[in-house]
Design a protein around this motif. Structure first.
Motif, mmCIF file in Angstrom:
data_model
loop_
_atom_site.group_PDB
_atom_site.id
_atom_site.type_symbol
_atom_site.label_atom_id
_atom_site.label_comp_id
_atom_site.label_asym_id
_atom_site.label_seq_id
_atom_site.Cartn_x
_atom_site.Cartn_y
_atom_site.Cartn_z
ATOM 1 N N VAL A 32 41.880 -43.372 11.349
ATOM 2 C CA VAL A 32 41.595 -43.406 9.796
ATOM 3 C C VAL A 32 41.802 -44.946 9.243
ATOM 4 O O VAL A 32 42.779 -45.196 9.316
ATOM 5 C CB VAL A 32 43.221 -42.416 9.815
ATOM 6 C CG1 VAL A 32 43.493 -42.289 8.208
ATOM 7 C CG2 VAL A 32 42.785 -40.887 10.668
ATOM 8 N N ALA A 33 41.403 -44.774 7.990
ATOM 9 C CA ALA A 33 41.350 -46.180 7.662
ATOM 10 C C ALA A 33 42.139 -46.533 6.869
ATOM 11 O O ALA A 33 42.741 -45.691 6.487
ATOM 12 C CB ALA A 33 40.388 -45.517 5.962
ATOM 13 N N ALA A 34 43.163 -48.006 6.914
ATOM 14 C CA ALA A 34 44.288 -48.346 6.380
ATOM 15 C C ALA A 34 44.442 -48.222 5.101
ATOM 16 O O ALA A 34 43.056 -48.107 3.817
ATOM 17 C CB ALA A 34 44.361 -49.135 7.160
ATOM 18 N N PRO A 35 45.424 -47.857 4.371
ATOM 19 C CA PRO A 35 45.387 -47.561 3.144
ATOM 20 C C PRO A 35 45.359 -49.009 2.270
ATOM 21 O O PRO A 35 45.323 -49.758 2.317
ATOM 22 C CB PRO A 35 46.813 -47.294 2.280
ATOM 23 C CG PRO A 35 47.646 -48.108 3.962
ATOM 24 C CD PRO A 35 46.541 -47.728 5.076
ATOM 25 N N LEU A 36 44.734 -48.814 1.185
ATOM 26 C CA LEU A 36 44.289 -50.317 -0.013
ATOM 27 C C LEU A 36 45.444 -50.975 -0.551
ATOM 28 O O LEU A 36 45.481 -51.422 -0.736
ATOM 29 C CB LEU A 36 42.849 -50.075 -0.451
ATOM 30 C CG LEU A 36 41.353 -49.534 0.713
ATOM 31 C CD1 LEU A 36 40.338 -49.600 -0.377
ATOM 32 C CD2 LEU A 36 41.630 -50.415 1.295
ATOM 33 N N GLN A 37 46.047 -49.998 -1.010
ATOM 34 C CA GLN A 37 47.341 -50.356 -2.128
ATOM 35 C C GLN A 37 48.121 -49.592 -1.173
ATOM 36 O O GLN A 37 48.924 -48.463 -0.876
ATOM 37 C CB GLN A 37 47.210 -49.440 -2.962
ATOM 38 C CG GLN A 37 46.239 -49.472 -4.086
ATOM 39 C CD GLN A 37 45.729 -49.083 -5.290
ATOM 40 O OE1 GLN A 37 46.550 -48.267 -5.829
ATOM 41 N NE2 GLN A 37 44.674 -49.293 -5.874
ATOM 42 N N SER A 38 49.780 -50.255 -1.914
ATOM 43 C CA SER A 38 51.066 -50.537 -1.351
ATOM 44 C C SER A 38 51.061 -48.739 -1.978
ATOM 45 O O SER A 38 50.838 -48.547 -3.099
ATOM 46 C CB SER A 38 51.694 -50.775 -1.637
ATOM 47 O OG SER A 38 52.991 -50.828 -1.271
ATOM 48 N N ARG A 39 51.506 -48.030 -1.421
ATOM 49 C CA ARG A 39 52.732 -46.900 -1.676
ATOM 50 C C ARG A 39 53.593 -46.716 -2.650
ATOM 51 O O ARG A 39 53.460 -46.047 -3.667
ATOM 52 C CB ARG A 39 53.602 -45.904 -0.758
ATOM 53 C CG ARG A 39 52.191 -45.861 0.663
ATOM 54 C CD ARG A 39 52.524 -44.598 1.443
ATOM 55 N NE ARG A 39 51.577 -43.824 2.240
ATOM 56 C CZ ARG A 39 52.073 -43.342 3.469
ATOM 57 N NH1 ARG A 39 52.943 -42.666 3.330
ATOM 58 N NH2 ARG A 39 51.224 -42.780 4.086
ATOM 59 N N THR A 40 54.504 -47.652 -2.933
ATOM 60 C CA THR A 40 55.217 -48.497 -3.261
ATOM 61 C C THR A 40 54.981 -50.154 -4.134
ATOM 62 O O THR A 40 54.949 -50.916 -3.602
ATOM 63 C CB THR A 40 56.734 -48.951 -3.058
ATOM 64 O OG1 THR A 40 57.192 -49.293 -2.099
ATOM 65 C CG2 THR A 40 57.287 -46.880 -2.609
ATOM 66 N N PRO A 41 54.358 -50.340 -5.244
ATOM 67 C CA PRO A 41 53.892 -50.997 -5.590
ATOM 68 C C PRO A 41 55.096 -51.656 -6.142
ATOM 69 O O PRO A 41 55.635 -51.884 -7.027
ATOM 70 C CB PRO A 41 52.466 -50.779 -6.575
ATOM 71 C CG PRO A 41 52.891 -49.423 -6.813
ATOM 72 C CD PRO A 41 53.631 -49.018 -5.699
ATOM 73 N N ILE A 42 55.364 -53.764 -5.922
ATOM 74 C CA ILE A 42 56.210 -54.266 -6.663
ATOM 75 C C ILE A 42 55.454 -54.383 -8.158
ATOM 76 O O ILE A 42 54.718 -55.120 -7.922
ATOM 77 C CB ILE A 42 55.961 -55.419 -5.510
ATOM 78 C CG1 ILE A 42 56.236 -55.574 -4.117
ATOM 79 C CG2 ILE A 42 57.168 -56.657 -6.188
ATOM 80 C CD1 ILE A 42 56.461 -56.288 -3.040
ATOM 81 N N ALA A 43 56.549 -54.393 -8.743
ATOM 82 C CA ALA A 43 56.574 -54.983 -10.439
ATOM 83 C C ALA A 43 56.264 -56.468 -10.137
ATOM 84 O O ALA A 43 56.596 -57.112 -9.864
ATOM 85 C CB ALA A 43 57.475 -54.341 -11.216
ATOM 86 N N PRO A 44 55.297 -57.162 -11.509
ATOM 87 C CA PRO A 44 54.913 -58.455 -11.981
ATOM 88 C C PRO A 44 56.245 -58.919 -12.292
ATOM 89 O O PRO A 44 56.985 -58.660 -12.938
ATOM 90 C CB PRO A 44 53.983 -58.626 -12.637
ATOM 91 C CG PRO A 44 53.909 -56.664 -13.305
ATOM 92 C CD PRO A 44 54.249 -55.639 -12.035
ATOM 93 N N LEU A 45 56.660 -60.300 -11.701
ATOM 94 C CA LEU A 45 57.726 -60.760 -11.818
ATOM 95 C C LEU A 45 57.402 -61.026 -14.137
ATOM 96 O O LEU A 45 56.547 -62.193 -14.654
ATOM 97 C CB LEU A 45 57.837 -62.644 -11.673
ATOM 98 C CG LEU A 45 58.966 -62.979 -11.669
ATOM 99 C CD1 LEU A 45 60.082 -62.169 -10.772
ATOM 100 C CD2 LEU A 45 59.053 -64.658 -10.766
#
Length: 273
Positions: A32-45
């Motif tokens: 199965v193709a790996a996901p391209l985006q994090s399921r829980t994105p890190i907010a920018p500083l």
């Protein structure tokens, strides 16, 4: 081949085996193709995040132009020696930036109200690695004997296993030379109770009877101090030191009626700000 059914029609589904709801991604051999985006994105500083970390909105910038300082009273101690009680001190500190700093060192000893040893050093230090500074400058001796000025060049920093080390060479008036080696280590028994072994060696290039200094290894001191940090900046301690004179220095001490070796009980304070 004789007797074999070569029917090329699509195979019929076996009775009772409905494959429409089967998860084919779990079948071996299928990727199965790996996901391209994090399921829980890190907010920018953000600036608000930085203000939450640093008391100042500007913070401390690595290799920046901000001026900082640190001063440590390593030892301010009462010593019980054979010649009577004495007061000893060792202070060092710096002011400057991350790479270049002005270092100040002072140490000495007073016995029965008389200053027997006192010196002050002003050194310019430059960081040559994350753990080591190259220092150079001047050292002024006030006692023993008449005042004497030295040029200093040395290396200080943290050796293996977190051993704080200093190696400094001196060139004094009249061609006298000296070398001092110091090391100490903090052994954490608990978060507040700390055992500190230390050692210091002093060597000289030639005999100096006026100041009681002999050529070669002249003096050595080994200490063991146990301190309790009431606060990180304030810690009383108790300990013992072993002092010994060597070679001609020991001869000078005996001729003056002074002991050439002995142990001392010490009580003191360690502070920094």
């Amino acid at each position: 081949m004789p007797g074999m059914d070569h029917d090329t029609r699509a195979p019929q589904q076996m009775p009772g085996h409905d494959m429409r709801g089967m998860d084919h991604s779990a079948m071996p051999g299928l990727q199965v193709a790996a996901p391209l985006q994090s399921r829980t994105p890190i907010a920018p500083l953000t600036d608000a995040d930085r203000r939450a970390v640093y008391p100042s909105a500007a913070g401390h910038v690595l290799h920046g132009k901000s001026l900082n300082s640190f001063f440590l009273v390593e030892r301010l101690e009462w010593q019980d020696a054979e010649r009577g009680t004495s007061l000893g001190w060792e202070v060092n500190g710096w002011i400057g930036g991350d790479r270049d700093r002005l270092w100040l060192r002072s140490e000495g000893e007073r016995t029965r109200g008389v200053t027997e040893h006192a010196e002050l050093q002003a050194l310019w230090g430059h960081a040559i690695s994350p753990w080591w500074d190259l220092v150079s400058g001047l050292r002024q001796d006030f006692k023993p004997g008449t005042a004497q000025t030295w040029a200093a060049l040395g290396l200080q920093g943290m050796a293996l296993y977190n051993v704080e080390s200093q190696v400094t060479a001196y060139l004094g008036e009249g061609g006298q030379s000296a070398l001092r080696v110091e090391a100490d280590y903090d052994l954490l028994l608990t978060q507040r109770l700390i055992l500190q072994p230390s050692a210091q060696l002093n060597l000289y290039g030639r005999n100096d009877p006026q100041r009681g200094q002999g050529a070669g290894l002249a003096e050595s001191e080994i200490g063991l101090r146990l301190r309790y940090e009431l606060r990180r900046e304030f810690a009383p301690y108790i300990g013992v030191t072993w002092n010994r004179s060597h070679g001609r220095t020991a001869d000078y001490a005996r001729n003056d009626g002074e002991p050439d070796n002995g142990a001392r009980l010490v009580l003191g304070l360690r502070m920094w700000f």
